[in-house]
Scaffold this motif. Structure first.
Motif, PDB file in Angstrom:
ATOM      1  N   ALA A  17       0.993  -1.027   0.059  1.00  0.00           N
ATOM      2  CA  ALA A  17       0.190   0.014  -0.231  1.00  0.00           C
ATOM      3  C   ALA A  17       0.820   1.117   0.206  1.00  0.00           C
ATOM      4  CB  ALA A  17      -0.915  -0.046   1.147  1.00  0.00           C
ATOM      5  N   ILE A  18       2.007   1.267   0.607  1.00  0.00           N
ATOM      6  CA  ILE A  18       2.749   2.409   0.818  1.00  0.00           C
ATOM      7  C   ILE A  18       3.689   2.519  -0.407  1.00  0.00           C
ATOM      8  CG2 ILE A  18       5.070   3.203   1.732  1.00  0.00           C
ATOM      9  CD1 ILE A  18       4.251   1.704   4.285  1.00  0.00           C
ATOM     10  N   LEU A  19       3.804   1.496  -0.925  1.00  0.00           N
ATOM     11  CA  LEU A  19       4.734   1.781  -2.366  1.00  0.00           C
ATOM     12  C   LEU A  19       3.604   2.055  -3.547  1.00  0.00           C
ATOM     13  CD1 LEU A  19       6.816  -1.631  -2.590  1.00  0.00           C
ATOM     14  CD2 LEU A  19       7.443   0.690  -2.125  1.00  0.00           C
ATOM     15  N   GLN A  20       2.433   1.491  -3.369  1.00  0.00           N
ATOM     16  CA  GLN A  20       1.390   1.971  -4.348  1.00  0.00           C
ATOM     17  C   GLN A  20       1.216   3.535  -4.421  1.00  0.00           C
ATOM     18  OE1 GLN A  20      -1.704  -0.904  -3.225  1.00  0.00           O
ATOM     19  NE2 GLN A  20      -1.988  -1.044  -5.555  1.00  0.00           N
ATOM     20  N   LYS A  21       1.184   3.993  -3.110  1.00  0.00           N
ATOM     21  CA  LYS A  21       0.762   5.472  -2.626  1.00  0.00           C
ATOM     22  C   LYS A  21       2.041   6.364  -3.435  1.00  0.00           C
ATOM     23  CE  LYS A  21      -2.682   5.294   0.912  1.00  0.00           C
ATOM     24  NZ  LYS A  21      -2.854   5.747   2.337  1.00  0.00           N
ATOM     25  N   GLN A  22       3.135   5.593  -3.087  1.00  0.00           N
ATOM     26  CA  GLN A  22       4.391   6.534  -3.698  1.00  0.00           C
ATOM     27  C   GLN A  22       4.332   6.594  -5.007  1.00  0.00           C
ATOM     28  OE1 GLN A  22       7.848   4.655  -1.782  1.00  0.00           O
ATOM     29  NE2 GLN A  22       7.471   5.482   0.249  1.00  0.00           N
ATOM     30  N   VAL A  23       3.961   5.300  -5.889  1.00  0.00           N
ATOM     31  CA  VAL A  23       3.952   5.551  -7.180  1.00  0.00           C
ATOM     32  C   VAL A  23       2.958   6.400  -7.817  1.00  0.00           C
ATOM     33  CG1 VAL A  23       3.146   4.065  -9.295  1.00  0.00           C
ATOM     34  CG2 VAL A  23       4.829   3.094  -7.388  1.00  0.00           C
ATOM     35  N   THR A  24       1.679   6.567  -7.159  1.00  0.00           N
ATOM     36  CA  THR A  24       0.787   7.483  -7.518  1.00  0.00           C
ATOM     37  C   THR A  24       1.226   8.841  -7.352  1.00  0.00           C
ATOM     38  OG1 THR A  24      -0.994   5.859  -6.598  1.00  0.00           O
ATOM     39  CG2 THR A  24      -1.665   8.152  -6.882  1.00  0.00           C
ATOM     40  N   VAL A  25       2.008   8.972  -6.144  1.00  0.00           N
ATOM     41  CA  VAL A  25       2.488  10.438  -5.899  1.00  0.00           C
ATOM     42  C   VAL A  25       3.510  10.800  -7.112  1.00  0.00           C
ATOM     43  CG1 VAL A  25       3.817  11.974  -4.369  1.00  0.00           C
ATOM     44  CG2 VAL A  25       1.872  10.501  -3.510  1.00  0.00           C
ATOM     45  N   THR A  26       4.236   9.881  -7.426  1.00  0.00           N
ATOM     46  CA  THR A  26       5.342  10.251  -8.303  1.00  0.00           C
ATOM     47  C   THR A  26       4.684  10.517  -9.761  1.00  0.00           C
ATOM     48  OG1 THR A  26       6.909   8.500  -7.426  1.00  0.00           O
ATOM     49  CG2 THR A  26       7.243   9.236  -9.562  1.00  0.00           C
ATOM     50  N   ILE A  27       3.622   9.695 -10.022  1.00  0.00           N
ATOM     51  CA  ILE A  27       2.858  10.050 -11.381  1.00  0.00           C
ATOM     52  C   ILE A  27       2.316  11.341 -11.287  1.00  0.00           C
ATOM     53  CG2 ILE A  27       0.722   9.467 -12.650  1.00  0.00           C
ATOM     54  CD1 ILE A  27       1.289   6.552 -12.013  1.00  0.00           C
ATOM     55  N   ARG A  28       1.663  11.763 -10.116  1.00  0.00           N
ATOM     56  CA  ARG A  28       0.917  13.277 -10.051  1.00  0.00           C
ATOM     57  C   ARG A  28       1.957  14.221 -10.059  1.00  0.00           C
ATOM     58  NH1 ARG A  28      -3.196  11.901  -5.262  1.00  0.00           N
ATOM     59  NH2 ARG A  28      -4.675  10.481  -6.697  1.00  0.00           N
ATOM     60  N   THR A  29       3.110  14.021  -9.445  1.00  0.00           N
ATOM     61  CA  THR A  29       4.335  14.933  -9.224  1.00  0.00           C
ATOM     62  C   THR A  29       4.998  15.122 -10.721  1.00  0.00           C
ATOM     63  OG1 THR A  29       4.914  14.207  -7.137  1.00  0.00           O
ATOM     64  CG2 THR A  29       6.626  15.553  -7.996  1.00  0.00           C
ATOM     65  N   SER A  30       5.428  14.255 -11.595  1.00  0.00           N
ATOM     66  CA  SER A  30       5.702  14.343 -12.538  1.00  0.00           C
ATOM     67  C   SER A  30       4.832  15.039 -13.578  1.00  0.00           C
ATOM     68  CB  SER A  30       6.302  13.015 -13.149  1.00  0.00           C
ATOM     69  OG  SER A  30       5.125  12.223 -13.520  1.00  0.00           O
ATOM     70  N   GLU A  31       3.474  14.675 -13.651  1.00  0.00           N
ATOM     71  CA  GLU A  31       2.513  15.228 -14.534  1.00  0.00           C
ATOM     72  C   GLU A  31       2.375  16.650 -14.220  1.00  0.00           C
ATOM     73  OE1 GLU A  31      -1.605  13.397 -15.769  1.00  0.00           O
ATOM     74  OE2 GLU A  31      -1.822  14.425 -13.978  1.00  0.00           O
ATOM     75  N   ALA A  32       2.396  16.942 -12.789  1.00  0.00           N
ATOM     76  CA  ALA A  32       2.542  18.529 -12.625  1.00  0.00           C
ATOM     77  C   ALA A  32       3.592  19.034 -13.120  1.00  0.00           C
ATOM     78  CB  ALA A  32       2.154  18.714 -11.181  1.00  0.00           C
ATOM     79  N   ALA A  33       4.888  18.831 -12.965  1.00  0.00           N
ATOM     80  CA  ALA A  33       6.203  19.321 -13.524  1.00  0.00           C
ATOM     81  C   ALA A  33       6.206  19.283 -14.917  1.00  0.00           C
ATOM     82  CB  ALA A  33       7.008  18.391 -12.778  1.00  0.00           C
ATOM     83  N   VAL A  34       5.465  18.221 -15.700  1.00  0.00           N
ATOM     84  CA  VAL A  34       5.806  18.441 -17.113  1.00  0.00           C
ATOM     85  C   VAL A  34       4.767  19.569 -17.667  1.00  0.00           C
ATOM     86  CG1 VAL A  34       4.976  17.208 -19.153  1.00  0.00           C
ATOM     87  CG2 VAL A  34       6.527  16.363 -17.312  1.00  0.00           C
ATOM     88  N   LEU A  35       3.363  19.301 -16.890  1.00  0.00           N
ATOM     89  CA  LEU A  35       2.608  20.517 -17.363  1.00  0.00           C
ATOM     90  C   LEU A  35       3.309  21.863 -17.080  1.00  0.00           C
ATOM     91  CD1 LEU A  35      -0.831  19.007 -16.106  1.00  0.00           C
ATOM     92  CD2 LEU A  35      -0.071  19.291 -18.555  1.00  0.00           C
ATOM     93  N   GLU A  36       3.857  22.042 -16.021  1.00  0.00           N
ATOM     94  CA  GLU A  36       4.407  23.480 -15.824  1.00  0.00           C
ATOM     95  C   GLU A  36       5.470  23.722 -16.891  1.00  0.00           C
ATOM     96  OE1 GLU A  36       5.556  23.952 -11.662  1.00  0.00           O
ATOM     97  OE2 GLU A  36       6.796  25.704 -12.248  1.00  0.00           O
ATOM     98  N   MET A  37       6.323  22.717 -17.189  1.00  0.00           N
ATOM     99  CA  MET A  37       7.290  22.996 -18.413  1.00  0.00           C
ATOM    100  C   MET A  37       6.858  23.154 -19.610  1.00  0.00           C
ATOM    101  SD  MET A  37      10.557  20.091 -17.351  1.00  0.00           S
ATOM    102  CE  MET A  37       9.644  18.730 -16.953  1.00  0.00           C
ATOM    103  N   VAL A  38       5.464  22.615 -19.929  1.00  0.00           N
ATOM    104  CA  VAL A  38       5.004  22.963 -20.990  1.00  0.00           C
ATOM    105  C   VAL A  38       4.497  24.285 -21.209  1.00  0.00           C
ATOM    106  CG1 VAL A  38       2.816  22.476 -22.496  1.00  0.00           C
ATOM    107  CG2 VAL A  38       4.160  20.464 -21.299  1.00  0.00           C
TER     108      VAL A  38
END
Lengths: 430, 121
Positions: A106-127
Motif C-alpha cells: 500500500a505504501i509503495l502504491q501510494k508512492q507510485v501514485t504521488v510520483t505520477i502526479r508530481t511528474s505530471e504537474a512538473a511536465v505541465l508546468e514545463m509545457v
C-alpha cells in the motif's frame, strides 16, 4: 532450545497500528520469552545439581568434574538462548512478514501514485513555460523585425537623399569649376585689354612731343610776326592761339598718360583681388562636402545589407529556438510513458498485495489457497504490457533466470520472450 | 490553417502535442478518450488529421479508428502510442489507420510526418 522460540506471538496486523509500533511490540515479546526461557533452564539445572548433591556421595570419583562440566554445558546453552533471541521460527517469520506485506504494498502504491502526479504537474508546468518562452520569443522577433524593417526604410530613404545630395554637389562642383574657368578667361582678357591700354602710353608721349614742337613752332611764328610789324599782327594772334592749343594739347597728353596709368593700375588691382578670390577654398569645400556625402552614402549602403543579414539571422535564430522548443515539448512524452509503466507497477503491486494477504490467511489457517499462483499473476502482467521497455525488462530477467541451470522455468517465460522480439519500427506510414 | 484532432487520455501528451502543433501553425482540437472523440466527430468535426492514442479508457484507439473511418473516409489517422507490437499495427492498418508512431516521437519528426500525410500542410 529452538523449540522455546516457537512460542506463538500474536502479530495480527491492524489498520490502526503503525509498522514501528508492531516492531516494538514484537521485540518486547521476544525479549520476555527469551529471559523466561533462560530462567526456566537455569532453575531446572539448579534443581538437578541440588538433587545430585543429595544422592551422590561426597567422595565419589568425578562428582565435582561432572557437575562442573554440566554447568558449563548449561551455561553455553543459556548463552545460546541469549544470542539466539533474534532468531525467529520460519513459520512465524513468514506469517509476520506476510501480514506486513499488505501495508508495504500500500505504501509503495501510494508512492507510485504521488510520483505520477508530481511528474505530471512538473511536465505541465514545463509545457506552460515553454509556451511562454515561445510567445515571448515570437513577440521579441516581431518587434525586432519591425525595427529592422523601419531601419531599412530609413536607411534606403537616407541613401536616396544622400545620392541626390551627392549628385547636386557634383553639379555644383562642376558648375564652380566652369565658373572658375570662365573667370580665369575673363581675367586673361582683361589683362590683354590692360596691356593694350598700356600700349596707348607712347601715343600720349608722342602727342606731348608734338605739342612741344607745336609750341616751339608757335614761338617762332610769334617772333616772325613781331618782325613783320603791323602786317604780322594777325599772324601773331594765330601764333598765340597755336601756342595756347599746344599747351592744352600737352596738358591733355599728360592727363591721358596719367589716366592710362591709373586705369591700368586699377585694373591690375582688381585682377589681383580677383586672383586672391580665386585662391579661396570654395571649390575645395564643395569637393570635400561631396566626399563626405559620398562616404555617408557608402556607409548607408553598408547598413542596408547589414540590416538584411540581421533580419535573416533573427529569423534563423527564431527557427532554431522554435525547433528546440518543439523538440523539448516532444521530450515531455516521457511522462506519459513513465505514467503508463508506473500505473502498471501500481496495479501489479496491488495484485501482489492481494496475493500476499491471501497467503497470510492461508498460513494462519483462516482461508483456502489463493485462486491463482504467483506465476499466473506474472503471466497476466505480460499481457498488460504497453511498452517495448517493459517486455524487454521482463525478458531480460527471464533470460538471466534461464541461464541458471537449477532455476525452475515459469510457464509465462516463453511467451514474454516472444513478445519482446516482435518490436516494429518507431515510425511507420501504411 | 490546417486542423489536427488530438485524442489522448494523458493531459501532458495533449498539452505538449497541442503546443507543438500550434507553434507550427496548426489549429488543434482535443479529446481525452475515444468516446468523446467519436462524439465530436459525429457532431460534425472535420479535422484535416486525427492523431490518437491506442490505450485509453471508455473507448480505445483501435475502436476509434474503426468508427471514425466510417464517418471520415479520407481523413488521415495516425496512431501515437507506447505500443510497438506488430500485431496491433497490422490491426490498426486493417481498420484504416494511416500510420503508426511509437512514443516518444520528437517534435521535429512529428511535424514532418504531419506535413507528409496532410495535403497542403
Amino acid at each position: 532450545m529452538d523449540q522455546q522460540d516457537n512460542t506463538p506471538i500474536d502479530v495480527e496486523p491492524s489498520d490502526s497500528s503503525s509498522l514501528a509500533d508492531k516492531a516494538r511490540e514484537y521485540a518486547r515479546k521476544r525479549l520476555v520469552v527469551t529471559w523466561a526461557s533462560r530462567s526456566v533452564v537455569l532453575a531446572a539445572w539448579a534443581l538437578i545439581v541440588w538433587g545430585l548433591l543429595q544422592v551422590w556421595p561426597p567422595n565419589s570419583a568425578w562428582r565435582t568434574e561432572l557437575l562442573a562440566l554440566g554447568s558449563v554445558v548449561v551455561g553455553m546453552l543459556t548463552a545460546n538462548i541469549r544470542f539466539s533471541r533474534q532468531k525467529v521460527s520460519v513459520p512465524d517469520l513468514i506469517s509476520d512478514d506476510l501480514g506486513l506485506l499488505e501495508q508495504c504494498f500500500a505504501i509503495l502504491q501510494k508512492q507510485v501514485t504521488v510520483t505520477i502526479r508530481t511528474s505530471e504537474a512538473a511536465v505541465l508546468e514545463m509545457v506552460d513555460r515553454l509556451n511562454r518562452v515561445h510567445r515571448l520569443s515570437a513577440e521579441l522577433q516581431e518587434r525586432i523585425a519591425t525595427a529592422v524593417e523601419h531601419s531599412q526604410v530609413l536607411s534606403r530613404s537616407s541613401l536616396n537623399e544622400a545620392d541626390r545630395n551627392g549628385q547636386a554637389l557634383q553639379s555644383l562642383t562642376a558648375h564652380q569649376k566652369s565658373f572658375v574657368e570662365a573667370r580665369r578667361q575673363n581675367q586673361d582678357r582683361i589683362r590683354k585689354v590692360v596691356d593694350q591700354v598700356r600700349h596707348l602710353t607712347p601715343l600720349a608721349a608722342l602727342i606731348a612731343d608734338i605739342s612741344r614742337q607745336t609750341n616751339l613752332l608757335s614761338i617762332n611764328a610769334s617772333i616772325e610776326a613781331a618782325r613783320a610789324g603791323a602786317e604780322g599782327a594777325g599772324f601773331k594772334v594765330v601764333a598765340a592761339e597755336v601756342r595756347r592749343l599746344s599747351a592744352q594739347t600737352s596738358e591733355a597728353a599728360a592727363q591721358i598718360s596719367q589716366g592710362i596709368t591709373m586705369v591700368a593700375q586699377a585694373i591690375d588691382g582688381e585682377l589681383e583681388s580677383a586672383s586672391q578670390l580665386e585662391s579661396d577654398t570654395a571649390s575645395e569645400q564643395f569637393t570635400e562636402l561631396a566626399r563626405h556625402v559620398s562616404e555617408i552614402s557608402e556607409r548607408l549602403t553598408e547598413v542596408v545589407p547589414y540590416l538584411v543579414d540581421l533580419s535573416k539571422s533573427m529569423d534563423d535564430g527564431m527557427r532554431e529556438v522554435t525547433c528546440d522548443i518543439i523538440n523539448a515539448l516532444g521530450n515531455m512524452q516521457f511522462q506519459d510513458i513513465n505514467r503508463q509503466v508506473l500505473e502498471q507497477v501500481e496495479t501489479a503491486l496491488g495484485s501482489l498485495s492481494d496475493h500476499s494477504a491471501a497467503l497470510y490467511k492461508l498460513v494462519g489457517g483462516k482461508a483456502p489457497p489463493p485462486p491463482q499462483k504467483l506465476e499466473e499473476l506474472m503471466a497476466r502482467w505480460t499481457t498488460n504490457y504497453v511498452t517495448h521497455s517493459q517486455r524487454a525488462a521482463h525478458a531480460e530477467v527471464e533470460r538471466a533466470k534461464l541461464e541458471k541451470p537449477d532455476a525452475p522455468l515459469s510457464k509465462t517465460e516463453a511467451p514474454a520472450l516472444e513478445l519482446a522480439e516482435t518490436e516494429g519500427p518507431k515510425i511507420e506510414l501504411f | 490553417m490546417k486542423s489536427v484532432f488530438l485524442v489522448d487520455d494523458s493531459t501532458t501528451m495533449l498539452m505538449s502535442l497541442k503546443s507543438t502543433l500550434e507553434i507550427s501553425g496548426y489549429k488543434v482540437e482535443t479529446a481525452p478518450d475515444g468516446q468523446q472523440a467519436l462524439t465530436k466527430i459525429k457532431g460534425g468535426l472535420k479535422p484535416d488529421l486525427i492523431i490518437t492514442d491506442i490505450n485509453m479508457p471508455h473507448m480505445d484507439g483501435l475502436t476509434l479508428i474503426s468508427e471514425a473511418r466510417k464517418v471520415l473516409r479520407f481523413t488521415p489517422i495516425l496512431a501515437l502510442t507506447t505500443e510497438s507490437q506488430q500485431g496491433k499495427r497490422d490491426e490498426a492498418k486493417k481498420l484504416g489507420a494511416t500510420g503508426w508512431l511509437v512514443k516518444p516521437v520528437s517534435g521535429s519528426d512529428l511535424i514532418k510526418i504531419v506535413k507528409q500525410v496532410v495535403p497542403g500542410a
